[in-house]
Design a protein around this motif. Structure first.
Motif, mmCIF file in Angstrom:
data_model
loop_
_atom_site.group_PDB
_atom_site.id
_atom_site.type_symbol
_atom_site.label_atom_id
_atom_site.label_comp_id
_atom_site.label_asym_id
_atom_site.label_seq_id
_atom_site.Cartn_x
_atom_site.Cartn_y
_atom_site.Cartn_z
ATOM 1 N N GLY A 134 10.313 5.030 2.017
ATOM 2 C CA GLY A 134 9.235 4.882 2.996
ATOM 3 C C GLY A 134 7.844 5.153 2.431
ATOM 4 O O GLY A 134 6.891 5.294 3.172
ATOM 5 N N ALA A 135 7.745 5.240 1.101
ATOM 6 C CA ALA A 135 6.445 5.567 0.496
ATOM 7 C C ALA A 135 5.512 4.367 0.421
ATOM 8 O O ALA A 135 4.332 4.510 0.128
ATOM 9 C CB ALA A 135 6.652 6.153 -0.900
ATOM 10 N N PHE A 136 6.070 3.158 0.646
ATOM 11 C CA PHE A 136 5.246 1.943 0.580
ATOM 12 C C PHE A 136 5.286 1.204 1.906
ATOM 13 O O PHE A 136 6.281 1.252 2.616
ATOM 14 C CB PHE A 136 5.751 1.007 -0.528
ATOM 15 C CG PHE A 136 5.803 1.663 -1.879
ATOM 16 C CD1 PHE A 136 4.648 1.850 -2.619
ATOM 17 C CD2 PHE A 136 7.010 2.116 -2.396
ATOM 18 C CE1 PHE A 136 4.686 2.475 -3.857
ATOM 19 C CE2 PHE A 136 7.060 2.744 -3.631
ATOM 20 C CZ PHE A 136 5.903 2.921 -4.355
ATOM 21 N N GLY A 137 4.200 0.529 2.204
ATOM 22 C CA GLY A 137 4.139 -0.313 3.391
ATOM 23 C C GLY A 137 3.547 -1.647 3.013
ATOM 24 O O GLY A 137 2.934 -1.796 1.936
ATOM 25 N N ARG A 160 0.861 -1.179 0.000
ATOM 26 C CA ARG A 160 0.000 0.000 0.000
ATOM 27 C C ARG A 160 0.895 1.225 0.000
ATOM 28 O O ARG A 160 2.073 1.140 0.367
ATOM 29 C CB ARG A 160 -0.896 -0.004 1.243
ATOM 30 C CG ARG A 160 -0.112 0.014 2.518
ATOM 31 C CD ARG A 160 -0.980 -0.095 3.767
ATOM 32 N NE ARG A 160 -0.114 -0.271 4.931
ATOM 33 C CZ ARG A 160 0.550 0.711 5.529
ATOM 34 N NH1 ARG A 160 0.426 1.954 5.101
ATOM 35 N NH2 ARG A 160 1.356 0.477 6.553
ATOM 36 N N ARG A 161 0.342 2.328 -0.421
ATOM 37 C CA ARG A 161 1.091 3.580 -0.353
ATOM 38 C C ARG A 161 0.886 4.191 1.016
ATOM 39 O O ARG A 161 -0.226 4.197 1.538
ATOM 40 C CB ARG A 161 0.622 4.548 -1.437
ATOM 41 C CG ARG A 161 1.095 4.135 -2.800
ATOM 42 C CD ARG A 161 0.962 5.242 -3.813
ATOM 43 N NE ARG A 161 1.443 4.765 -5.103
ATOM 44 C CZ ARG A 161 2.565 5.209 -5.668
ATOM 45 N NH1 ARG A 161 3.281 6.155 -5.104
ATOM 46 N NH2 ARG A 161 2.940 4.722 -6.838
ATOM 47 N N THR A 162 1.965 4.685 1.611
ATOM 48 C CA THR A 162 1.851 5.284 2.936
ATOM 49 C C THR A 162 1.662 6.791 2.844
ATOM 50 O O THR A 162 1.245 7.431 3.789
ATOM 51 C CB THR A 162 3.112 4.994 3.778
ATOM 52 O OG1 THR A 162 4.242 5.435 3.028
ATOM 53 C CG2 THR A 162 3.245 3.508 4.044
ATOM 54 N N ALA A 193 17.408 12.558 -5.462
ATOM 55 C CA ALA A 193 16.063 13.089 -5.179
ATOM 56 C C ALA A 193 15.000 12.012 -5.380
ATOM 57 O O ALA A 193 14.034 11.929 -4.625
ATOM 58 C CB ALA A 193 15.788 14.296 -6.074
ATOM 59 N N ARG A 194 15.199 11.178 -6.386
ATOM 60 C CA ARG A 194 14.251 10.081 -6.629
ATOM 61 C C ARG A 194 14.223 9.129 -5.440
ATOM 62 O O ARG A 194 13.166 8.692 -5.007
ATOM 63 C CB ARG A 194 14.672 9.274 -7.873
ATOM 64 C CG ARG A 194 14.239 9.882 -9.176
ATOM 65 C CD ARG A 194 14.868 9.122 -10.331
ATOM 66 N NE ARG A 194 14.509 9.744 -11.597
ATOM 67 C CZ ARG A 194 13.566 9.288 -12.412
ATOM 68 N NH1 ARG A 194 12.911 8.207 -12.114
ATOM 69 N NH2 ARG A 194 13.292 9.908 -13.529
ATOM 70 N N ARG A 195 15.399 8.783 -4.944
ATOM 71 C CA ARG A 195 15.454 7.855 -3.812
ATOM 72 C C ARG A 195 14.796 8.464 -2.586
ATOM 73 O O ARG A 195 14.037 7.801 -1.893
ATOM 74 C CB ARG A 195 16.916 7.489 -3.499
ATOM 75 C CG ARG A 195 17.459 6.509 -4.512
ATOM 76 C CD ARG A 195 18.889 6.105 -4.189
ATOM 77 N NE ARG A 195 19.545 5.637 -5.396
ATOM 78 C CZ ARG A 195 20.831 5.809 -5.681
ATOM 79 N NH1 ARG A 195 21.620 6.440 -4.843
ATOM 80 N NH2 ARG A 195 21.320 5.347 -6.800
ATOM 81 N N ARG A 196 15.098 9.732 -2.335
ATOM 82 C CA ARG A 196 14.493 10.413 -1.186
ATOM 83 C C ARG A 196 12.982 10.476 -1.338
ATOM 84 O O ARG A 196 12.231 10.256 -0.401
ATOM 85 C CB ARG A 196 15.050 11.839 -1.073
ATOM 86 C CG ARG A 196 15.958 12.052 0.125
ATOM 87 C CD ARG A 196 16.176 13.531 0.429
ATOM 88 N NE ARG A 196 16.246 14.390 -0.754
ATOM 89 C CZ ARG A 196 17.382 14.631 -1.427
ATOM 90 N NH1 ARG A 196 18.516 14.090 -1.048
ATOM 91 N NH2 ARG A 196 17.382 15.421 -2.472
ATOM 92 N N ASN A 197 12.557 10.766 -2.558
ATOM 93 C CA ASN A 197 11.129 10.956 -2.849
ATOM 94 C C ASN A 197 10.293 9.706 -2.533
ATOM 95 O O ASN A 197 9.169 9.818 -2.066
ATOM 96 C CB ASN A 197 10.989 11.331 -4.328
ATOM 97 C CG ASN A 197 9.600 11.815 -4.691
ATOM 98 O OD1 ASN A 197 8.906 12.397 -3.865
ATOM 99 N ND2 ASN A 197 9.184 11.568 -5.909
ATOM 100 N N VAL A 198 10.843 8.533 -2.802
ATOM 101 C CA VAL A 198 10.050 7.305 -2.605
ATOM 102 C C VAL A 198 10.393 6.555 -1.323
ATOM 103 O O VAL A 198 9.726 5.581 -0.993
ATOM 104 C CB VAL A 198 10.169 6.318 -3.792
ATOM 105 C CG1 VAL A 198 9.518 6.887 -5.025
ATOM 106 C CG2 VAL A 198 11.606 5.930 -4.045
#
Ligand SMILES: [Zn+2]
Ligand SMILES: [Zn+2]
Length: 215
Positions: free
Chosen positions: A165-168, A143-145, A158-163
């Motif tokens: 912890g974005a998923f759970g 799921r998206r957090t 920036a891409r790595r930072r952006n995503v």
């Protein structure tokens, strides 16, 4: 009523992906980096693109190079949401990659706002078509957090930072699982999603995408 279709890549009337454009798509064949699937001069376990990074997936493989025709195809698939294109995409993956040795397929969950606007989910529809092809169950394990800014136009860091912890984990994952997405660009999304699958109990995550950008 059957509406006349046009090729997603060249816009000529006919099937959603015409035979000429289908043949012109560049298949990604070995030798590749064993980890991230980047084409290399000879088989290597790690390459300049993925060495020195902690990556939660064991391997990433894609069927075709993400070049201009592939980009037009993916764009049309995302924007028009043609079911036929999901089937064409799955067929390309099935021809190029062998069936992963996993218990289930997972997919990168669509951003709810964007999915709502477009009304469909390319990664999920590709996973469903591949599930049919490979006779593997497809499970909504992620799921998206939070909402994530568009990755397009962002640098690697920036891409790595952006995503991050974005998923759970939406539910417990089988030990061996294959994560499906439409395009592998920097690998940041795949790594973040794989990390969430590992937290959900997966021990080995393989990533499969239709297309892959090559730097
Ligand atoms: Zn065409
Ligand atoms: Zn690599």
């Amino acid at each position: 009523m059957l509406l006349p279709t046009r090729c997603a890549a060249c816009d000529l009337p006919g099937p959603p992906l015409c035979p000429g454009c289908r043949d012109a798509l560049v298949r990604l064949a070995p030798p590749l980096c064993g980890r991230c699937g980047s084409p290399s001069a000879w088989p290597v376990p790690r390459c300049a693109e993925c060495s020195g990074r902690r990556i939660a997936f064991a391997s990433a493989r894609a069927a075709i190079l993400y070049d201009a025709p592939a980009r037009r195809l993916v764009q049309a698939w995302k924007e028009r949401g043609q079911r036929r294109l999901a089937r064409d995409a799955a067929a390309l993956v099935g021809e190029t990659l062998s069936r992963p040795d996993v218990a289930a397929l997972a997919f990168v969950p669509a951003d709810p706002d964007r999915a709502l606007k477009r009304g469909h989910r390319p990664a999920e529809s590709l996973a469903r078509e591949l599930g049919r092809l490979w006779e593997l169950p497809v499970e909504p394990l992620l799921r998206r957090t939070r909402t994530v800014d568009r990755q397009r136009g962002l640098g690697l860091q920036a891409r790595r930072r952006n995503v991050r912890g974005a998923f759970g984990a939406a539910r417990a994952s089988p030990r061996r699982v294959c994560l499906v997405d439409d395009v592998y660009t920097s690998g940041a999304t795949a790594a973040a999603a794989a990390s969430a699958l590992r937290k959900g109990g997966a021990r080995r995550v393989e990533v499969v995408t239709l297309a892959r950008a090559v730097r």
